[in-house]
Design an enzyme around this catalytic site. Structure first.
Site, short mmCIF file in Angstrom:
data_model
loop_
_atom_site.label_atom_id
_atom_site.label_comp_id
_atom_site.label_asym_id
_atom_site.label_seq_id
_atom_site.Cartn_x
_atom_site.Cartn_y
_atom_site.Cartn_z
N LYS A 282 29.93 43.13 36.16
CA LYS A 282 30.56 43.11 34.83
C LYS A 282 31.57 44.25 34.69
O LYS A 282 32.69 44.03 34.21
CB LYS A 282 29.49 43.18 33.73
N THR A 283 31.20 45.44 35.10
CA THR A 283 32.12 46.57 35.01
C THR A 283 33.32 46.36 35.93
O THR A 283 34.47 46.64 35.56
CB THR A 283 31.41 47.88 35.38
N ASP B 236 30.25 48.74 27.34
CA ASP B 236 29.06 48.34 28.08
C ASP B 236 27.83 48.36 27.16
O ASP B 236 27.78 49.15 26.21
CB ASP B 236 28.85 49.28 29.26
N THR C 71 23.40 42.88 28.97
CA THR C 71 22.32 42.28 29.75
C THR C 71 21.39 41.47 28.86
O THR C 71 20.49 40.81 29.35
CB THR C 71 21.50 43.38 30.46
N ARG D 93 25.00 44.94 43.95
CA ARG D 93 24.70 46.38 43.92
C ARG D 93 23.54 46.71 44.86
O ARG D 93 23.57 47.73 45.57
CB ARG D 93 24.37 46.82 42.49
#
Length: 362
Positions: free
Chosen positions: A78-79, A123, A172, A231
């Protein structure tokens, strides 16, 4: 129960190699590994296609892109996508988070300093305070905020015009966003977990950027244990790289990756020590369940929240554990994964039920 460090989370949370949240090392490495444009972004094909249309149309109009809402589990990109949006639009990006905005004044200070066309990445937007959230409604829709000066009957609302900007919200927990906020986003996208083949591409790309030698089978082994999350794949790659440099010739093969991840207690399905402890207790102590969450947590030696929020989501997604009204139960796949034999079930009775005698002993 496990000790709780000064940061507040149980120690096992921070030490998990398969945790999806980013630690300080991840943040430093991810800055170098992030793709810079949409064409380099791996995975999420539908999201990429739809977002490409949104950005191309905005550039053709010579205006700002619609506000974008990205939802999904941590570690899915997302980032990274927010930074790509800014790069594709040729605009600067401002990064902040919901927990950092506790007052409407905090948000007003950020909004009033934005440049025209700038991208504001917010965020964990669902954790923003309610007063700031209500101010954001008007800012997103009318590019205007009302700044309250003074208190009580003498308070005055001063309208402040804002330059057009693009808000990219990430969450999230999309279900926690109020409908009025969700409806103000022109484009919403849900980030899905990655397929193993996509994670193999992520591992190969990251290995090249980190100057790590890996063959195809080594990338397959790492990708298969990455729980569908880039990640985690990058984190496992770094740990396997360390093992290969110390214990081998520096080249990551299937054998080297398997031996390295065995050292770090990440099995072939991506389960770590905590996951296997939960499954092992459920199977060996309680015969596969059903068992209550609190009882299971005591058996594992962890807090209830650790089992429920850290271990269970992945076990449920993998089909190894099920939540039922009567408690947690293990699936046949859980018995097979740990190499255990499920207990024999009572044969069904001709009268129905589970083999017990009828009411009158018939």
């Amino acid at each position: 129960m496990s000790e709780t460090p000064p940061g507040g989370a149980p120690a096992s949370w921070d030490e998990r190699l398969v945790a999806a949240d980013a630690d300080s090392e991840d943040q430093a490495v991810e800055a170098a590994l992030r793709p810079k444009e949409l064409g380099e972004f791996i995975g999420q094909p539908k999201v990429r296609e739809q977002l490409d249309l949104v950005l191309r149309a905005a550039r053709a109009r010579g205006g700002t892109a619609d506000h974008v809402l990205l939802s999904g589990a941590p570690g899915l990109g997302k980032t990274t996508l927010s930074m790509i949006i800014a790069a594709e639009m040729g605009a600067p990006i401002r990064i902040t988070s919901g927990p950092a905005i506790q007052h409407a004044g905090d948000l007003a200070a950020i909004l009033s300093s934005l440049q025209e066309g700038e991208v504001l990445f917010l965020d964990e937007i669902h954790r923003m305070s309610r007063p700031a959230e209500e101010m954001l409604y008007m800012a997103m829709e009318d590019f205007r905020v009302d700044v309250i000066v003074g208190k009580g009957p003498g308070a005055t609302a001063i309208p402040l015009e804002l330059p057009p900007f693009t808000l990219v919200g990430a969450t999230t927990r999309a279900g926690l966003l109020p409908p009025p906020l969700r409806d103000r986003f022109g484009f919403t996208a849900h980030m899905e977990f990655y397929e193993p083949a996509e994670l193999e591409q992520v591992v190969h790309r990251s290995a090249g950027l980190l100057d790590v030698s890996t063959d195809a089978e080594g990338a397959v082994e790492i990708a298969g244990r990455s729980r569908g999350t880039p990640r985690i794949a990058n984190r496992l790659l770094r740990r396997v790289r360390d093992y290969a440099q110390v214990k081998a010739d520096g080249v990551i093969t299937r054998e080297i990756a398997s031996r390295a991840l065995e050292v770090y207690e990440v099995d072939e399905r991506g389960l770590d020590r905590l996951d296997r402890a939960v499954l092992g207790s459920l199977l060996k102590l309680f015969g596969g369940g059903p068992v209550g969450l609190s009882t299971l947590a005591v058996a594992v030696g962890e807090e209830r929240e650790t089992v429920e929020e850290v271990a269970e989501p992945f076990l449920v997604r993998e089909g190894l554990l099920a939540r039922t009204p009567r408690g947690r139960i293990a699936t046949p796949a859980a018995w097979a994964h740990l190499g255990l034999t499920p207990p024999q079930q009572n044969p069904p009775s001709p009268l129905g039920g589970s083999g017990q005698q009828g009411l009158f002993g018939a």
